[in-house]
Write a protein that holds these residues in place. Structure first.
Motif, mmCIF file in Angstrom:
data_model
loop_
_atom_site.group_PDB
_atom_site.id
_atom_site.type_symbol
_atom_site.label_atom_id
_atom_site.label_comp_id
_atom_site.label_asym_id
_atom_site.label_seq_id
_atom_site.Cartn_x
_atom_site.Cartn_y
_atom_site.Cartn_z
ATOM 1 N N VAL A 249 38.079 42.224 33.569
ATOM 2 C CA VAL A 249 39.579 42.795 33.270
ATOM 3 C C VAL A 249 39.971 43.910 34.286
ATOM 4 O O VAL A 249 41.199 44.008 34.738
ATOM 5 C CB VAL A 249 39.709 43.194 31.791
ATOM 6 C CG1 VAL A 249 38.886 44.169 31.606
ATOM 7 C CG2 VAL A 249 41.179 43.415 31.262
ATOM 8 N N LEU A 250 38.941 44.712 34.753
ATOM 9 C CA LEU A 250 39.372 45.783 35.541
ATOM 10 C C LEU A 250 39.574 45.182 36.865
ATOM 11 O O LEU A 250 40.464 45.541 37.740
ATOM 12 C CB LEU A 250 38.092 46.583 35.509
ATOM 13 C CG LEU A 250 38.374 48.099 36.490
ATOM 14 C CD1 LEU A 250 39.431 48.832 35.639
ATOM 15 C CD2 LEU A 250 37.088 48.900 36.399
ATOM 16 N N ASP A 251 38.757 44.310 37.265
ATOM 17 C CA ASP A 251 38.742 43.697 38.647
ATOM 18 C C ASP A 251 40.342 43.029 38.889
ATOM 19 O O ASP A 251 40.887 43.021 39.919
ATOM 20 C CB ASP A 251 37.661 42.884 38.991
ATOM 21 C CG ASP A 251 36.317 43.165 38.661
ATOM 22 O OD1 ASP A 251 36.392 44.413 38.842
ATOM 23 O OD2 ASP A 251 35.452 42.345 38.602
ATOM 24 N N ALA A 257 47.470 44.516 41.435
ATOM 25 C CA ALA A 257 47.967 45.666 42.080
ATOM 26 C C ALA A 257 48.047 45.502 43.485
ATOM 27 O O ALA A 257 48.882 45.589 44.288
ATOM 28 C CB ALA A 257 47.250 46.988 41.638
ATOM 29 N N TRP A 258 46.666 45.291 44.277
ATOM 30 C CA TRP A 258 46.613 45.096 45.683
ATOM 31 C C TRP A 258 47.480 44.092 46.093
ATOM 32 O O TRP A 258 48.093 44.167 47.198
ATOM 33 C CB TRP A 258 45.205 44.775 46.114
ATOM 34 C CG TRP A 258 44.875 44.624 47.392
ATOM 35 C CD1 TRP A 258 44.643 43.517 48.005
ATOM 36 C CD2 TRP A 258 44.991 45.369 48.520
ATOM 37 N NE1 TRP A 258 44.347 43.472 49.315
ATOM 38 C CE2 TRP A 258 44.606 44.981 49.782
ATOM 39 C CE3 TRP A 258 45.420 46.841 48.511
ATOM 40 C CZ2 TRP A 258 44.529 45.428 50.980
ATOM 41 C CZ3 TRP A 258 45.239 47.448 49.913
ATOM 42 C CH2 TRP A 258 44.969 46.664 50.962
ATOM 43 N N ARG A 279 42.206 50.722 46.197
ATOM 44 C CA ARG A 279 41.247 49.247 46.230
ATOM 45 C C ARG A 279 40.023 49.660 45.131
ATOM 46 O O ARG A 279 39.666 50.985 45.286
ATOM 47 C CB ARG A 279 40.678 48.967 47.594
ATOM 48 C CG ARG A 279 41.673 48.614 48.714
ATOM 49 C CD ARG A 279 42.302 47.205 48.465
ATOM 50 N NE ARG A 279 41.060 46.274 48.320
ATOM 51 C CZ ARG A 279 41.010 45.835 49.825
ATOM 52 N NH1 ARG A 279 41.504 46.129 50.986
ATOM 53 N NH2 ARG A 279 39.958 44.814 49.850
ATOM 54 N N LEU A 280 39.668 48.618 44.623
ATOM 55 C CA LEU A 280 38.300 48.907 43.750
ATOM 56 C C LEU A 280 37.030 48.181 44.481
ATOM 57 O O LEU A 280 37.204 47.066 44.900
ATOM 58 C CB LEU A 280 38.774 48.170 42.185
ATOM 59 C CG LEU A 280 37.688 48.045 41.573
ATOM 60 C CD1 LEU A 280 37.158 49.433 40.565
ATOM 61 C CD2 LEU A 280 38.008 47.112 40.300
ATOM 62 N N ARG A 480 35.841 32.994 48.660
ATOM 63 C CA ARG A 480 37.425 33.484 48.265
ATOM 64 C C ARG A 480 37.730 34.332 49.521
ATOM 65 O O ARG A 480 37.100 35.220 49.962
ATOM 66 C CB ARG A 480 37.686 34.379 47.011
ATOM 67 C CG ARG A 480 39.075 34.673 46.653
ATOM 68 C CD ARG A 480 39.213 35.465 45.604
ATOM 69 N NE ARG A 480 38.340 35.216 44.415
ATOM 70 C CZ ARG A 480 38.789 34.563 43.387
ATOM 71 N NH1 ARG A 480 40.290 34.127 43.413
ATOM 72 N NH2 ARG A 480 38.339 34.112 42.515
ATOM 73 N N SER A 481 39.012 33.995 50.053
ATOM 74 C CA SER A 481 39.519 34.646 51.254
ATOM 75 C C SER A 481 40.654 35.602 50.910
ATOM 76 O O SER A 481 41.623 34.832 50.585
ATOM 77 C CB SER A 481 39.677 33.848 52.476
ATOM 78 O OG SER A 481 40.266 34.580 53.621
ATOM 79 N N VAL A 482 40.526 36.901 51.229
ATOM 80 C CA VAL A 482 41.764 37.659 50.739
ATOM 81 C C VAL A 482 41.962 38.480 51.763
ATOM 82 O O VAL A 482 41.133 39.234 52.451
ATOM 83 C CB VAL A 482 41.337 38.564 49.385
ATOM 84 C CG1 VAL A 482 42.653 39.487 49.181
ATOM 85 C CG2 VAL A 482 41.198 37.600 48.321
ATOM 86 N N ALA A 483 43.120 38.744 52.536
ATOM 87 C CA ALA A 483 43.450 39.495 53.688
ATOM 88 C C ALA A 483 43.445 41.027 53.048
ATOM 89 O O ALA A 483 43.605 41.601 52.018
ATOM 90 C CB ALA A 483 45.055 39.378 53.961
#
Length: 483
Positions: A249-251, A257-258, A279-280, A480-483
């Motif tokens: 839930v935190l992730d 938000a990011w 960032r977390l 997973r690919s995230v910029a």
């Protein structure tokens, strides 16, 4: 799926489990809203039970008994593996299986407090391992890349590498919120946890089994039985996965938000306007929030984190959660992370090296192992000491650890020489050196002291968000690919 197969060989079981896990993971990845039914048949499938048993038997904890006093060795030597698994499968199919309370064991922590571990019975461990084999590929499709703890293919060094990447230029995140969740494994709300599991699992038999493990109770060291109203007892095979499901839930909150900050050019625009981005990075219940902004921005996030965790029954520790600047440095997963001036230049860069607490811990282990009554011979001492030194250096070799390794080697060498002098009080230095110190290196029966100072250090390769899962194939998802 057909689960009425006969008992397979270990190789056939591993192949079958991997194949089914790959299908489950791909189905979950392709359809984020899919809820899986009829998973209970996989839990008592012969292949899953056999793989689960082999992993329980091969674990170090196999030598530890639960409340029934039986270990994995007892099952193998007395009861018989085939009969044990056949009886367990029959109980699961008939739905007569009931978990027993876990046995409490209190582990001392720095500062005088104690951490509670719950040791399940061997039977319960096998069922938990089978549940994990079924559930993990499904939930791995939903877990965010910022989480690293107790996940396949991920390790603590990945979390440290991401922090180093984000706090270095050009990212330049300078403020750090060090989060500490109070008794995370003990306070997770069962209702909220089951609701999150229900997002992916529709099989009521599996949900009932998970709930039964959560509410199985604890047999304390005083012999009293306590109900577990909240939490997932730390020490069970299933507990880390359930904790990750709860803490996701935190992730998800910080990932949303990011993504809301938009592409790099909009994030730079926010910075010019005096707004913050963050960032977390999380490893199990340890996490940090890296902030590009001001101290006030970082402090405001503490309340936001507390609000996100509250529905899960979790709360932040007011005394241990703090905000620091990267120049001040902070400890995370045994590493000290701090920005310093590079020697001989005016440039500043982020360094990662063993923390004082981590060094004190390994020094304490060396001191205990080299006590004068701890070993019968130098060879036995080295057999016990070398794996400790080698493992510690393997963990910290990805950082600026050369000086620390040299100090550790010198300390261990002095302790061994002190042990030799006390073990052989009537021998002079010449005799001791000839017998035990060829080349001044402690050696006996072909066993030499492991030398931490010879370990080559390097920078761990930052893998970003492209860490593959064990169920990736040429045509399936590779991460997973995230910029």
């Amino acid at each position: 799926m057909n689960t009425d197969a006969l008992w397979p060989t270990p190789q056939e079981a591993e192949a079958r489990v991997l194949g089914i896990q790959t299908k489950l993971h791909h189905w979950a990845t392709d359809d984020p809203g899919r809820r899986f039914d009829d998973l209970f048949n996989l839990v008592h499938d012969p292949a899953f039970l056999l793989v689960a048993w082999r992993r329980v038997k091969g674990n170090k904890g196999a030598r530890t008994a639960g409340v029934d006093g039986r270990t994995a060795l007892y099952v193998s030597a007395v009861r018989g593996e085939e009969g044990f698994l056949a009886d367990l499968r029959a109980e699961l199919k008939a739905r007569t299986f009931r978990p027993l309370p876990v046995r409490e064991r209190l582990i001392p922590k720095p500062g005088g407090s104690k951490r509670r571990l719950g040791i399940p019975t061997v039977t319960d461990r096998v069922v938990q391992a089978a549940l994990k084999l079924v559930l993990e590929p499904i939930f791995e499709a939903d877990f965010q890349p910022c989480s690293y703890g107790f996940r396949p293919g991920r390790r603590a060094q990945d979390a440290i590498a991401e922090i180093h990447h984000l706090t270095s230029r050009p990212a330049g995140y300078e403020w750090v919120v060090e989060g500490d969740i109070t008794a995370c494994f003990d306070e997770i709300d069962h209702t909220a946890l089951i609701q999150r599991v229900c997002r992916r699992v529709a099989d009521k038999r599996v949900l009932a089994l998970i709930k039964a493990f959560c509410k199985g109770g604890i047999l304390t060291q005083d012999g009293a039985t306590q109900d577990t109203i909240t939490g997932t007892p730390q020490g069970g095979i299933l507990s880390p996965l359930l904790a990750n499901i709860a803490l996701s839930v935190l992730d998800e909150h910080f990932t949303a938000a990011w993504e809301g900050f938009g592409p790099p050019w909009t994030r730079k625009k926010r910075t010019r306007k005096g707004l913050a981005t963050w960032r977390l990075v999380r490893y199990a219940d340890d996490f940090v929030v890296l902030v590009k902004g001001t101290r006030a921005h970082a402090q405001a996030l503490c309340e936001e984190v507390a609000a996100v965790l509250a529905p899960m029954g979790l709360r932040l520790s007011a005394t241990k959660t703090r905000t620091t600047h990267i120049d001040e440095g902070f400890d995370f997963l045994g590493f000290r992370i701090q920005r310093r001036r590079r020697a001989g230049t005016n440039k500043r860069q982020v360094y990662t090296y063993p923390s004082k607490k981590a060094l004190a811990a390994i020094i304490g282990k060396v001191r205990t192992l080299t006590h004068r009554t701890a070993n019968r011979s130098l060879a036995v001492l080295l057999y016990r000491l070398n794996p400790v030194l080698r493992g510690w250096c393997a963990y910290f070799r990805y950082g600026a650890s050369s000086d620390t390794f040299g100090y550790l080697e010198a300390y261990a060498w002095r302790r061994i020489l002190r042990w030799l002098r006390r073990r052989h009080p009537h021998s002079n230095w010449k005799t001791l050196r000839r017998a035990f110190l060829p080349g001044w290196q402690p050696t006996q029966d072909g066993v030499a002291m492991f030398r931490p100072g010879t370990v080559r250090v390097s920078r761990y390769r930052y893998r970003g968000y492209h860490i593959p899962t064990p169920w990736a194939t040429a045509t399936g998802p590779t991460g997973r690919s995230v910029a």
